[in-house]
Design an enzyme around this catalytic site. Structure first.
Site, PDB file in Angstrom:
ATOM      1  N   LYS A  52       0.849  -1.165  -0.005  1.00 24.32           N
ATOM      2  CA  LYS A  52      -0.016  -0.161   0.069  1.00 24.32           C
ATOM      3  C   LYS A  52       0.702   1.131  -0.056  1.00 24.32           C
ATOM      4  O   LYS A  52       0.667   2.202  -0.646  1.00 24.32           O
ATOM      5  CB  LYS A  52      -1.046   0.024   1.248  1.00 24.32           C
ATOM      6  CG  LYS A  52      -1.990  -1.236   1.086  1.00 24.32           C
ATOM      7  CD  LYS A  52      -2.929  -1.347   2.387  1.00 24.32           C
ATOM      8  CE  LYS A  52      -3.615  -2.444   2.402  1.00 24.32           C
ATOM      9  NZ  LYS A  52      -4.608  -2.873   3.366  1.00 24.32           N
ATOM     10  N   GLN A  96      -4.872  -1.944   9.729  1.00 22.33           N
ATOM     11  CA  GLN A  96      -4.616  -3.087   8.939  1.00 22.33           C
ATOM     12  C   GLN A  96      -5.269  -4.206   9.908  1.00 22.33           C
ATOM     13  O   GLN A  96      -4.878  -4.299  11.076  1.00 22.33           O
ATOM     14  CB  GLN A  96      -3.210  -3.445   8.547  1.00 22.33           C
ATOM     15  CG  GLN A  96      -2.891  -4.897   7.762  1.00 22.33           C
ATOM     16  CD  GLN A  96      -3.435  -4.395   6.468  1.00 22.33           C
ATOM     17  OE1 GLN A  96      -3.785  -3.650   5.884  1.00 22.33           O
ATOM     18  NE2 GLN A  96      -3.846  -5.861   6.061  1.00 22.33           N
ATOM     19  N   ASP A 119     -11.236   1.960   3.610  1.00 23.81           N
ATOM     20  CA  ASP A 119     -11.349   0.669   3.567  1.00 23.81           C
ATOM     21  C   ASP A 119     -12.796   0.202   3.265  1.00 23.81           C
ATOM     22  O   ASP A 119     -13.109  -0.845   2.810  1.00 23.81           O
ATOM     23  CB  ASP A 119     -11.156  -0.046   4.598  1.00 23.81           C
ATOM     24  CG  ASP A 119      -9.469  -0.715   4.478  1.00 23.81           C
ATOM     25  OD1 ASP A 119      -9.097  -1.094   3.541  1.00 23.81           O
ATOM     26  OD2 ASP A 119      -9.036  -0.705   5.709  1.00 23.81           O
TER      27      ASP A 119
HETATM   28  N1  GUN Z   1      -6.582  -7.518   5.860  1.00 19.20           N
HETATM   29  C1  GUN Z   1      -6.864  -7.960   4.941  1.00 19.20           C
HETATM   30  N2  GUN Z   1      -7.431  -7.421   4.080  1.00 19.20           N
HETATM   31  C2  GUN Z   1      -7.684  -6.196   4.645  1.00 19.20           C
HETATM   32  C3  GUN Z   1      -8.156  -4.726   3.918  1.00 19.20           C
HETATM   33  O1  GUN Z   1      -8.439  -4.802   2.667  1.00 19.20           O
HETATM   34  N3  GUN Z   1      -7.841  -3.879   4.704  1.00 19.20           N
HETATM   35  C4  GUN Z   1      -7.477  -3.850   6.246  1.00 19.20           C
HETATM   36  N4  GUN Z   1      -7.346  -2.713   6.730  1.00 19.20           N
HETATM   37  N5  GUN Z   1      -6.820  -5.029   6.602  1.00 19.20           N
HETATM   38  C5  GUN Z   1      -6.967  -5.961   5.681  1.00 19.20           C
END
Ligand code: GUN
Length: 293
Positions: A52, A96, A119
């Site tokens: 990211k 996350q 998200d």
């Molecule tokens: N853990 C697995 N996929 C994601 C996601 O798309 N966003 C976040 N914040 N955590 C994750």
């Protein structure tokens, strides 16, 4: 058979985002800013967050990574969330997942300002999405819709079978594909671990979305000829032939299913890069304050 190359498409879309960011900067405004909070040392989470941050650099966004140890308390994390909610220089942020056991994920998600919830995990965004109102769409389903759209794969009238009912992939994917929209109008069957005779459901599918988190779960006998297969799985399995001793595989037995498919996503290089790119699109939306609540 067409390999749906998410890596190439995500590069194309990231270049499109870069053009918009350059225009923002040329107007004398600041670029979009995404913050990510990573608690603990989960290796998969470290890799995802790393992707990211790298993507932010590629599209010209600012990014901030806030790292905290596994021992961080819920109160400390909620404090970080509140600070990010109030920081006018941060357009959007993510926490996350998964979080350490002692932290309530639901409580943390609810504390995020929906306007910065890139998200799309906050129930307000989820509810708005379910009702077809402007919202941040969760990144993986949004990335899949883009992959289908840009590869001219029709969803209208198609029978989609979704395998897995998670809050972040299977459930929103079903809602989005069934709504009255350009990349919708599908007839959706939602399947999960309690579905009886799953193979008879998947064999009826024009499009399968596999998001169950079990390596090679979808086998050749479970699909019909000419199916479109979207593999959301990212599973690490042992592989003695690799230097690392492991490799990534999807939820689909790719080698056996690909020859029967009209189109299929590889793992890696399919849905994964599209997910990160969709997060970049949401951050751009946040910078433009496109959604009014
Ligand atoms: N853990 C697995 N996929 C994601 C996601 O798309 N966003 C976040 N914040 N955590 C994750």
């Amino acid at each position: 058979m067409v390999v749906l190359d998410g890596k190439a498409l995500s590069t194309t879309i990231k270049n499109e985002i870069r053009v918009e960011v350059d225009q923002i900067i040329a107007r004398g405004e600041r670029p979009p800013h995404l913050a990510a909070v990573l608690v603990g040392n989960n290796p998969a989470s470290e890799a995802y967050v790393g992707n990211k941050v790298r993507s932010c650099e590629q599209v010209g966004f600012s990014s901030t990574l806030i790292r905290r140890p596994e021992s961080t308390t819920e109160e400390e994390l909620l404090h970080i969330v509140r600070d990010l909610n109030e920081d006018p220089d941060v357009d959007g942020f993510i926490v996350q997942l998964p979080l350490p056991q002692h932290i309530n994920e639901e409580k943390v998600t609810l504390a995020i300002d929906p306007k910065k919830d890139v998200d799309g995990f906050h129930p307000l965004n989820f509810g708005r999405m379910a009702q077809g109102l402007p919202a941040y769409l969760p990144a993986t389903p949004q990335g899949i819709l883009l992959l289908l759209e840009r590869n001219d794969i029709e969803t209208s009238g198609q029978h989609v079978v979704i395998v897995g009912r998670s809050n972040i992939v299977g459930t929103p994917m079903g809602l989005l594909l069934s709504r009255k929209d350009k990349m919708g109008n599908a007839t959706v069957t939602m399947t999960h671990s309690r579905t009886k005779d799953l193979a008879s459901e998947t064999r009826r599918a024009d499009i399968i979305v596999a998001a169950i988190g079990i390596p090679h779960f979808i086998t050749a006998d479970m699909v019909k000829d000419g199916v479109v297969v979207i593999d959301v799985g990212i599973n690490r399995i042992a592989d003695a032939s690799r230097k690392s001793g492991s490799r990534l595989v999807g939820d689909v037995d790719y080698d056996a299913v690909a020859p029967k498919s009209k189109a299929i996503t590889p793992v890696p290089g399919g849905v994964g890069p599209m997910t990160v790119t969709a997060l970049m699109l949401n951050t751009l939306k946040a910078r433009r304050k496109e959604i009014s609540y």
